[in-house]
Scaffold this active site. Structure first.
Site, PDB file in Angstrom:
ATOM      1  N   ASN A 123      -2.561   3.001   3.456  1.00 35.76           N
ATOM      2  CA  ASN A 123      -2.007   4.331   3.707  1.00 35.76           C
ATOM      3  C   ASN A 123      -2.832   5.412   3.007  1.00 35.76           C
ATOM      4  O   ASN A 123      -2.963   6.525   3.510  1.00 35.76           O
ATOM      5  CB  ASN A 123      -0.556   4.401   3.236  1.00 35.76           C
ATOM      6  CG  ASN A 123       0.382   3.648   4.159  1.00 35.76           C
ATOM      7  OD1 ASN A 123       0.200   3.662   5.373  1.00 35.76           O
ATOM      8  ND2 ASN A 123       1.378   2.985   3.589  1.00 35.76           N
ATOM      9  N   ASP A 147       0.846  -1.211   0.000  1.00 34.95           N
ATOM     10  CA  ASP A 147       0.000   0.000   0.000  1.00 34.95           C
ATOM     11  C   ASP A 147       0.882   1.263   0.000  1.00 34.95           C
ATOM     12  O   ASP A 147       0.804   2.067   0.917  1.00 34.95           O
ATOM     13  CB  ASP A 147      -0.978  -0.005   1.193  1.00 34.95           C
ATOM     14  CG  ASP A 147      -0.286   0.162   2.542  1.00 34.95           C
ATOM     15  OD1 ASP A 147       0.897  -0.244   2.684  1.00 34.95           O
ATOM     16  OD2 ASP A 147      -0.910   0.729   3.462  1.00 34.95           O
ATOM     17  N   PHE A 160      -0.812   0.114  12.608  1.00 35.38           N
ATOM     18  CA  PHE A 160      -1.677   0.578  11.509  1.00 35.38           C
ATOM     19  C   PHE A 160      -2.201  -0.554  10.613  1.00 35.38           C
ATOM     20  O   PHE A 160      -3.407  -0.630  10.339  1.00 35.38           O
ATOM     21  CB  PHE A 160      -0.937   1.624  10.660  1.00 35.38           C
ATOM     22  CG  PHE A 160      -1.746   2.086   9.478  1.00 35.38           C
ATOM     23  CD1 PHE A 160      -2.703   3.068   9.620  1.00 35.38           C
ATOM     24  CD2 PHE A 160      -1.569   1.505   8.221  1.00 35.38           C
ATOM     25  CE1 PHE A 160      -3.476   3.479   8.534  1.00 35.38           C
ATOM     26  CE2 PHE A 160      -2.334   1.907   7.137  1.00 35.38           C
ATOM     27  CZ  PHE A 160      -3.286   2.898   7.289  1.00 35.38           C
ATOM     28  N   ASN A 161      -1.327  -1.401  10.087  1.00 31.54           N
ATOM     29  CA  ASN A 161      -1.783  -2.384   9.087  1.00 31.54           C
ATOM     30  C   ASN A 161      -2.827  -3.338   9.668  1.00 31.54           C
ATOM     31  O   ASN A 161      -3.757  -3.739   8.973  1.00 31.54           O
ATOM     32  CB  ASN A 161      -0.597  -3.216   8.562  1.00 31.54           C
ATOM     33  CG  ASN A 161       0.271  -2.431   7.606  1.00 31.54           C
ATOM     34  OD1 ASN A 161      -0.146  -1.413   7.058  1.00 31.54           O
ATOM     35  ND2 ASN A 161       1.506  -2.896   7.419  1.00 31.54           N
ATOM     36  N   ASP A 172       6.820   1.110   1.999  1.00 33.42           N
ATOM     37  CA  ASP A 172       6.518   0.097   0.970  1.00 33.42           C
ATOM     38  C   ASP A 172       7.411   0.340  -0.250  1.00 33.42           C
ATOM     39  O   ASP A 172       7.901  -0.616  -0.872  1.00 33.42           O
ATOM     40  CB  ASP A 172       5.069   0.198   0.506  1.00 33.42           C
ATOM     41  CG  ASP A 172       4.055   0.054   1.614  1.00 33.42           C
ATOM     42  OD1 ASP A 172       3.498  -1.025   1.771  1.00 33.42           O
ATOM     43  OD2 ASP A 172       3.841   1.039   2.351  1.00 33.42           O
ATOM     44  N   THR A 202       2.923  -5.964   2.963  1.00 35.30           N
ATOM     45  CA  THR A 202       3.380  -4.782   3.702  1.00 35.30           C
ATOM     46  C   THR A 202       2.274  -3.744   3.881  1.00 35.30           C
ATOM     47  O   THR A 202       2.551  -2.592   4.202  1.00 35.30           O
ATOM     48  CB  THR A 202       4.599  -4.138   3.004  1.00 35.30           C
ATOM     49  OG1 THR A 202       4.192  -3.664   1.718  1.00 35.30           O
ATOM     50  CG2 THR A 202       5.756  -5.107   2.869  1.00 35.30           C
ATOM     51  N   HIS A 254       9.723   0.405   8.189  1.00 39.82           N
ATOM     52  CA  HIS A 254       9.044  -0.843   8.572  1.00 39.82           C
ATOM     53  C   HIS A 254       9.073  -1.925   7.472  1.00 39.82           C
ATOM     54  O   HIS A 254       9.530  -3.044   7.693  1.00 39.82           O
ATOM     55  CB  HIS A 254       7.566  -0.555   8.852  1.00 39.82           C
ATOM     56  CG  HIS A 254       7.278   0.555   9.775  1.00 39.82           C
ATOM     57  ND1 HIS A 254       7.326   0.413  11.145  1.00 39.82           N
ATOM     58  CD2 HIS A 254       6.916   1.848   9.547  1.00 39.82           C
ATOM     59  CE1 HIS A 254       6.984   1.550  11.717  1.00 39.82           C
ATOM     60  NE2 HIS A 254       6.745   2.437  10.778  1.00 39.82           N
ATOM     61  N   ASP A 255       8.481  -1.560   6.328  1.00 39.71           N
ATOM     62  CA  ASP A 255       8.157  -2.589   5.334  1.00 39.71           C
ATOM     63  C   ASP A 255       9.385  -3.243   4.710  1.00 39.71           C
ATOM     64  O   ASP A 255       9.333  -4.407   4.294  1.00 39.71           O
ATOM     65  CB  ASP A 255       7.281  -1.983   4.236  1.00 39.71           C
ATOM     66  CG  ASP A 255       5.918  -1.554   4.768  1.00 39.71           C
ATOM     67  OD1 ASP A 255       5.528  -2.021   5.846  1.00 39.71           O
ATOM     68  OD2 ASP A 255       5.267  -0.742   4.091  1.00 39.71           O
TER      69      ASP A 255
HETATM   70  C1  BDR Z   1       2.863   0.321   8.575  1.00 44.38           C
HETATM   71  O1  BDR Z   1       1.822   1.261   8.319  1.00 44.38           O
HETATM   72  C2  BDR Z   1       2.106   2.009   7.182  1.00 44.38           C
HETATM   73  O2  BDR Z   1       1.975   3.374   7.452  1.00 44.38           O
HETATM   74  C3  BDR Z   1       3.486   1.659   6.731  1.00 44.38           C
HETATM   75  O3  BDR Z   1       3.574   1.606   5.323  1.00 44.38           O
HETATM   76  C4  BDR Z   1       3.750   0.302   7.352  1.00 44.38           C
HETATM   77  O4  BDR Z   1       3.353  -0.746   6.491  1.00 44.38           O
HETATM   78  C5  BDR Z   1       3.581   0.705   9.859  1.00 44.38           C
HETATM   79  O5  BDR Z   1       2.688   0.681  10.937  1.00 44.38           O
HETATM   80 CA    CA Z   2       2.820  -0.363   4.163  1.00 46.43          CA
END
Ligand code: BDR
Ligand code: CA
Length: 311
Positions: A41, A12, A167-168, A17, A126, A240-241
């Site tokens: 996102n 996303d 978030f994800n 990502d 991701t 993160h991703d």
């Molecule tokens: C995740 O949430 C998104 O904002 C980032 O792309 C990542 O996958 C981090 O919490």
């Molecule tokens: Ca992401």
């Protein structure tokens, strides 16, 4: 050298990502076979357009398709405060060449087709897990053909979008629950480890000096870093991703612990929390390998080398 790990990426984009896609495109130890975009996102229209631009800019000529445009049950809540209105604010990426636009297939179909033969392809996710859950709901036999999911999501510790949730997973906890209960082996890159993958000023400058794609990666991190500074007070942004792809390239960078992980879908304060049984108190068998530690200097060496290969 052994054959590359073949991966389907469900994304996303999203600044981190984009970094994950750049890493995958630049490292010979992985081969991207296809890409699906999911709402997260930003809206699906934006994440799909971003996925396509990022993939093409990195030289990936594989199918890129748009998948699910909303969570399975809840309404979408996007993250413009982190990724901007476009979902990928900062540098302007060029339009893809004619003939290399979005694949007409639905992203869930493309993802399903990537796993038509058992065991050949690894699933990297991701973004929110809506496309993956929908694929599993439509074709339960996929469980036998997806050997492993390496995903960014969740946290043993604190959340980032709520005190409890990452978030994800929060974006579509019902989907995440389906995936975590599927029986497919899962490697979970949660905030515990991704917050160790901080793009320090040294790392950003090394990328900026690493060619055309590295310069854009650094410019993405300039925007992302300002968001993380403003919203969370972080001195440097976590990519993160990119941890998912880095794990497939060099697993020894990470320390993992097997755990039973459940996804909370009911609690008004805890919706989207990954409840991780660190001490084995539930007696449930582990369903995930959860990453806890990262060798950050080695991670950044890997990132810069791979992205530099893209020229
Ligand atoms: C995740 O949430 C998104 O904002 C980032 O792309 C990542 O996958 C981090 O919490
Ligand atoms: Ca992401």
């Amino acid at each position: 050298m052994s054959a590359p790990v073949r991966i389907h990426m469900d994304v996303d984009p999203g600044h981190d990502d984009a970094l994950a896609l750049f890493l995958a495109a630049g490292h010979p130890a992985v081969e991207v076979v296809s890409v699906s975009a999911v709402a997260g996102n930003q809206s699906l229209a934006k994440t799909a357009a971003n996925a396509l631009r990022v993939a093409r800019f990195a030289g990936l000529r594989v199918p890129v398709a748009a998948g699910m445009d909303r969570p399975l049950v809840r309404e979408a809540v996007h993250a413009p405060e982190i990724h901007g209105e476009s979902g990928l604010d900062g540098p302007a990426l060029p339009d893809p060449e004619p003939g290399l636009g979005l694949d007409p297939r639905h992203g869930v179909d493309l993802l399903t087709e990537a796993f038509s033969r058992p065991g050949e392809v690894t699933l990297v996710a991701t973004g929110p897990l809506t496309n993956v859950a929908m694929a599993l709901l439509r074709d339960p036999s996929l469980v036998q053909r997806i050997p492993r999911i390496v995903l960014m999501g969740g946290s043993v510790g604190l959340g980032n979008v709520t005190p409890a949730a990452e978030f994800n997973i929060f974006f579509d906890a019902e989907a995440a629950r389906i995936v975590f209960r599927s029986g497919i082996p899962i490697v979970m890159m949660g905030l515990d480890v991704t917050h160790q993958a901080l793009a320090t000023p040294e790392a950003v400058e090394a990328l900026r000096a690493a060619g055309r794609v590295g310069r854009v990666a650094a410019e993405l991190l300039d925007f992302f870093g300002a968001s993380y500074q403003r919203v969370f007070g972080f001195p440097a942004p976590p990519v993160h991703d990119a941890c998912t792809v880095a794990y497939l390239i060099e697993p020894s960078l990470f320390t993992l612990r097997p755990m039973a992980v459940e996804v909370e879908c009911l609690g008004p304060l805890t919706y989207g929390r990954t409840v991780c049984d660190v001490h084995g108190v539930t007696g449930r068998p582990p369903n995930a390998e959860v990453a806890m530690q990262l060798d950050a200097p080695a991670f950044w060496r890997l990132m810069v080398e791979a992205i530099a290969r893209l020229g």
